[in-house]
Design a protein around this motif. Structure first.
Motif, PDB file in Angstrom:
ATOM      1  N   ARG A   5     -58.432  70.988 -85.982  1.00  9.95           N
ATOM      2  CA  ARG A   5     -58.894  69.643 -86.325  1.00  9.95           C
ATOM      3  C   ARG A   5     -59.732  69.666 -87.597  1.00  9.95           C
ATOM      4  NH1 ARG A   5     -59.721  68.893 -80.582  1.00  9.95           N
ATOM      5  NH2 ARG A   5     -61.926  69.368 -80.860  1.00  9.95           N
ATOM      6  N   LEU A   8     -57.374  70.062 -90.465  1.00 12.42           N
ATOM      7  CA  LEU A   8     -56.662  68.804 -90.695  1.00 12.42           C
ATOM      8  C   LEU A   8     -57.555  67.802 -91.417  1.00 12.42           C
ATOM      9  CD1 LEU A   8     -53.957  67.412 -90.182  1.00 12.42           C
ATOM     10  CD2 LEU A   8     -54.905  66.527 -88.035  1.00 12.42           C
ATOM     11  N   LEU A   9     -58.817  67.723 -91.032  1.00  7.14           N
ATOM     12  CA  LEU A   9     -59.750  66.822 -91.704  1.00  7.14           C
ATOM     13  C   LEU A   9     -59.943  67.240 -93.155  1.00  7.14           C
ATOM     14  CD1 LEU A   9     -61.765  64.470 -91.557  1.00  7.14           C
ATOM     15  CD2 LEU A   9     -63.513  66.125 -90.825  1.00  7.14           C
ATOM     16  N   VAL A  12     -56.815  66.286 -95.158  1.00  5.54           N
ATOM     17  CA  VAL A  12     -56.731  64.846 -95.415  1.00  5.54           C
ATOM     18  C   VAL A  12     -57.702  64.434 -96.507  1.00  5.54           C
ATOM     19  CG1 VAL A  12     -57.191  62.565 -94.440  1.00  5.54           C
ATOM     20  CG2 VAL A  12     -55.855  64.238 -93.131  1.00  5.54           C
ATOM     21  N   LEU A  13     -58.960  64.903 -96.424  1.00  7.06           N
ATOM     22  CA  LEU A  13     -59.980  64.478 -97.376  1.00  7.06           C
ATOM     23  C   LEU A  13     -59.808  65.118 -98.750  1.00  7.06           C
ATOM     24  CD1 LEU A  13     -63.174  64.505 -95.121  1.00  7.06           C
ATOM     25  CD2 LEU A  13     -61.804  62.547 -95.822  1.00  7.06           C
ATOM     26  N   LEU A  16     -54.784  64.905 -99.259  1.00  9.66           N
ATOM     27  CA  LEU A  16     -53.993  63.688 -99.117  1.00  9.66           C
ATOM     28  C   LEU A  16     -54.684  62.454 -99.686  1.00  9.66           C
ATOM     29  CD1 LEU A  16     -52.382  64.069 -95.558  1.00  9.66           C
ATOM     30  CD2 LEU A  16     -51.500  64.744 -97.803  1.00  9.66           C
ATOM     31  N   LEU A  17     -55.982  62.327 -99.490  1.00  5.04           N
ATOM     32  CA  LEU A  17     -56.685  61.143 -99.993  1.00  5.04           C
ATOM     33  C   LEU A  17     -56.667  61.068-101.512  1.00  5.04           C
ATOM     34  CD1 LEU A  17     -58.290  58.612 -99.346  1.00  5.04           C
ATOM     35  CD2 LEU A  17     -60.372  59.997 -99.287  1.00  5.04           C
TER      36      LEU A  17
END
Length: 245
Positions: A5, A8-9, A12-13, A16-17
């Protein structure tokens, strides 16, 4: 599960962002619909060779065309011996014979996108390095038709990275958006960075980490790079590239 997790965070930050925000910005820009109608003319970044007697070495990078410009740059190398009447440009393309000489203007736009200067070396230092740069171009192993692969490599950025590795005295790093710069033919690579100022570990250029004075700190996931510069403080963000001084 907790470790997953957290990863994954982080993904994403940090990946992907930034990529999503740059994609949103990119689609609002004006782009050439195809290569025939794109502007490939000189961006007037270099003086005429005939009025500049010094030997010079330049590395340029420009966003690639259409949707790929969201996350990728194309890079190339330009050299000029002392008192030469013309520049010589070396880059790799994805059609025909990959390695091209003077395929476009030395400081030409790429698919209509303005090039940025990655490096400039002048005078005696350039004069010493140019023969080695030419030798590195000749030694590039993927010069046969069909050897180009846009992702993860070998591609145009793999080619320029090869030259930087063969001539570490150039002491420069490609933009984090130069997809393919971390590609390694051996698959799993662990050793010195191209500049010989740090360490790098990479798996086919699809995953890895780099820590070096010239290259900075970079985490590579699927060819996308996030990190920060050490020499000139800046963030490195997927899509946006280098954001800082």
């Amino acid at each position: 599960m907790r470790l997953f997790r957290r990863f994954l965070l982080f993904f994403v930050l940090a990946f992907l962002l930034p990529l999503a925000t740059h994609a949103g910005w990119w689609i609002w820009q004006t782009h050439a619909p195809d290569w025939r109608r794109a502007d490939w003319s000189s961006a007037k970044l270099l003086p005429a060779a005939s009025v500049d007697p010094e030997a010079t070495v330049h590395i340029f990078a420009a966003r690639v065309g259409r949707w790929r410009g969201i996350f990728a740059h194309h890079s190339w190398i330009v050299v000029k011996e002392a008192n030469a009447s013309a520049y010589t440009r070396f880059d790799v393309v994805g059609w025909g014979a990959p390695v091209r000489v003077n395929h476009r203007e030395a400081d030409g736009r790429w698919f209509g996108n303005e090039p940025e200067s990655v490096a400039e070396i002048r005078g005696a230092a350039a004069e010493r390095l140019i023969p080695r740069i030419r030798a590195a171009v000749q030694s590039y192993a993927y010069a046969e038709p069909g050897s180009y692969l846009a992702w993860p490599g070998p591609n145009s950025n793999s080619f320029v990275q090869h030259v930087l590795t063969e001539v570490p005295e150039l002491r420069e790093a490609l933009p984090p958006t130069a997809i393919g710069k971390d590609w390694r033919e051996t698959g799993l690579f662990a050793g010195l960075t191209p500049s010989r100022t740090g360490l790098q570990a990479s798996l086919y250029g699809l995953a890895g980490i780099t820590v070096g004075w010239v290259e900075g700190v970079e985490v590579n996931i699927l060819g996308l790079v996030a990190g920060f510069d050490l020499r000139s403080p800046a963030l490195k963000l997927p899509g946006w590239g280098r954001v800082g001084i």
